[in-house]
Write an enzyme that holds these catalytic residues in place. Structure first.
Site, PDB file in Angstrom:
ATOM      1  N   ASP A  17       5.594  -7.264  34.207  1.00 44.11           N
ATOM      2  CA  ASP A  17       4.443  -7.779  34.943  1.00 44.11           C
ATOM      3  C   ASP A  17       4.219  -6.871  36.138  1.00 44.11           C
ATOM      4  O   ASP A  17       5.086  -6.058  36.497  1.00 44.11           O
ATOM      5  CB  ASP A  17       4.695  -9.219  35.411  1.00 44.11           C
ATOM      6  CG  ASP A  17       3.488  -9.819  36.114  1.00 44.11           C
ATOM      7  OD1 ASP A  17       2.422  -9.905  35.472  1.00 44.11           O
ATOM      8  OD2 ASP A  17       3.594 -10.173  37.302  1.00 44.11           O
ATOM      9  N   SER A  18       3.071  -7.026  36.777  1.00 42.99           N
ATOM     10  CA  SER A  18       2.775  -6.220  37.959  1.00 42.99           C
ATOM     11  C   SER A  18       3.630  -6.631  39.155  1.00 42.99           C
ATOM     12  O   SER A  18       3.698  -5.906  40.141  1.00 42.99           O
ATOM     13  CB  SER A  18       1.298  -6.340  38.326  1.00 42.99           C
ATOM     14  OG  SER A  18       0.980  -7.683  38.641  1.00 42.99           O
ATOM     15  N   CYS A  66       1.537  -9.462  32.149  1.00 40.43           N
ATOM     16  CA  CYS A  66       0.427  -9.211  33.068  1.00 40.43           C
ATOM     17  C   CYS A  66      -0.904  -9.346  32.329  1.00 40.43           C
ATOM     18  O   CYS A  66      -1.149  -8.657  31.334  1.00 40.43           O
ATOM     19  CB  CYS A  66       0.555  -7.798  33.647  1.00 40.43           C
ATOM     20  SG  CYS A  66      -0.814  -7.304  34.703  1.00 40.43           S
ATOM     21  N   GLU A  91       2.604 -13.037  46.405  1.00 44.93           N
ATOM     22  CA  GLU A  91       3.682 -12.060  46.581  1.00 44.93           C
ATOM     23  C   GLU A  91       4.304 -12.162  47.975  1.00 44.93           C
ATOM     24  O   GLU A  91       5.489 -11.857  48.157  1.00 44.93           O
ATOM     25  CB  GLU A  91       3.147 -10.643  46.357  1.00 44.93           C
ATOM     26  CG  GLU A  91       2.698 -10.350  44.929  1.00 44.93           C
ATOM     27  CD  GLU A  91       3.850 -10.023  43.998  1.00 44.93           C
ATOM     28  OE1 GLU A  91       4.988  -9.948  44.475  1.00 44.93           O
ATOM     29  OE2 GLU A  91       3.591  -9.850  42.795  1.00 44.93           O
ATOM     30  N   CYS A 139      -3.874 -15.268  35.047  1.00 43.93           N
ATOM     31  CA  CYS A 139      -2.916 -14.364  35.689  1.00 43.93           C
ATOM     32  C   CYS A 139      -1.603 -15.118  35.762  1.00 43.93           C
ATOM     33  O   CYS A 139      -1.574 -16.297  36.162  1.00 43.93           O
ATOM     34  CB  CYS A 139      -3.388 -13.976  37.087  1.00 43.93           C
ATOM     35  SG  CYS A 139      -2.198 -12.974  38.019  1.00 43.93           S
ATOM     36  N   HIS A 189       0.711 -14.939  37.766  1.00 46.66           N
ATOM     37  CA  HIS A 189       1.089 -15.364  39.116  1.00 46.66           C
ATOM     38  C   HIS A 189       0.626 -16.800  39.392  1.00 46.66           C
ATOM     39  O   HIS A 189       1.251 -17.523  40.172  1.00 46.66           O
ATOM     40  CB  HIS A 189       0.448 -14.448  40.168  1.00 46.66           C
ATOM     41  CG  HIS A 189       1.122 -13.135  40.359  1.00 46.66           C
ATOM     42  ND1 HIS A 189       1.073 -12.133  39.418  1.00 46.66           N
ATOM     43  CD2 HIS A 189       1.837 -12.635  41.400  1.00 46.66           C
ATOM     44  CE1 HIS A 189       1.744 -11.081  39.867  1.00 46.66           C
ATOM     45  NE2 HIS A 189       2.209 -11.359  41.071  1.00 46.66           N
TER      46      HIS A 189
END
Length: 257
Positions: free
Chosen positions: A6-7, A69, A149, A181, A183
């Site tokens: 993932d990013s 991602c 993040e 996403c 996240h």
């Protein structure tokens, strides 16, 4: 072993879901925290990052790749398949599309994601290909990933930004919302409180894990050891990762560029 990239830390939601459904499968996770977010970068750059990430995971001995991602799944999946034709590669978009199509009753589906994912139109294309009568409404949410993040999951800033992003979708009377996403499940409770119980949230992480589990024989192995890597160890990575996975993990710094 299953390789996941993932990013950043969002793909840990996919890792957690896979660990629940396939507890006997060892995972190798790579979070590209040094180059996050992917959502504001060009297609060519994302393709390059994706190939580097896959090469690293294969070097660790994995036999399957999960592109956790959404941005990479939307823009780099064809390139990944071309460069690694013999490796089973899974992306997170198709399972979410399948689930949203089953859930919606009104046919009005909302999508939230990074700018790159939304601009690609990949969800709209997949959904309307499945049913041309569906009405799709998308909203780019570029501030979500950096806020997550930074660990600002329940902050006043996050709540304010989330309401700003979601209000246009609610005005369209959606009954299903795809979290485009990985996240975003980290703020799933906050998002649900804003959209209300009348809107079904589609978690791409859970949908991906279920698809992977459907094609994998259950293993009875115990004491499975997972490997965790990140291209940069941010101040909040260990804290959020451990809280979200429900246990402390040892993350190693690993550059792939």
């Amino acid at each position: 072993m299953i390789g996941i990239f993932d990013s950043g830390l969002g793909g840990l939601t996919v890792a957690r879901a896979i660990m629940r459904r396939l507890p006997g499968e060892p995972l190798v996770y790579f979070g590209d925290t040094a180059r996050t977010p992917y959502g504001n970068k060009s297609k060519q750059v994302i393709e390059g990052y994706t190939l580097q990430n896959i090469k690293f995971l294969l070097s660790r001995g994995v036999d399957r790749i999960v592109m956790a991602c959404n941005t990479a799944s939307a823009l780099a999946f064809p390139v990944a398949k071309k460069h690694f034709p013999l490796v089973p590669i899974f992306e997170v978009i198709t399972p979410a599309v399948d689930e949203a199509s089953r859930f919606t009753e009104s046919g009005r589906i909302g999508i939230i994601g990074t700018r790159a994912t939304v601009q690609s139109g990949v969800y709209e294309k997949r959904l309307t290909r499945r049913d041309a009568r569906l009405k799709i409404f998308s909203q780019a949410c570029p501030l979500f990933v950096p806020l997550i993040e930074e660990g600002w999951l329940r902050s006043t800033q996050m709540k304010s930004v989330a309401r700003e992003y979601l209000e246009p979708l609610l005005a369209r009377n959606i009954d299903t919302l795809i979290l485009g996403c990985t996240h975003y499940p980290l703020i799933k409770g906050l998002l649900q409180s804003i959209v209300g119980e009348g809107v079904r949230l589609v978690d791409a992480a859970d949908a991906m894990a279920q698809k992977l589990a459907d094609g994998t024989a259950l293993s009875e192995k115990s004491g499975v050891r997972h490997q965790w890597y990140a291209s940069d160890i941010t101040p909040y990575f260990h804290a959020i990762a451990s809280r979200w996975l429900g246990k402390k993990i040892n993350v190693k710094r690993q550059s792939v560029f």
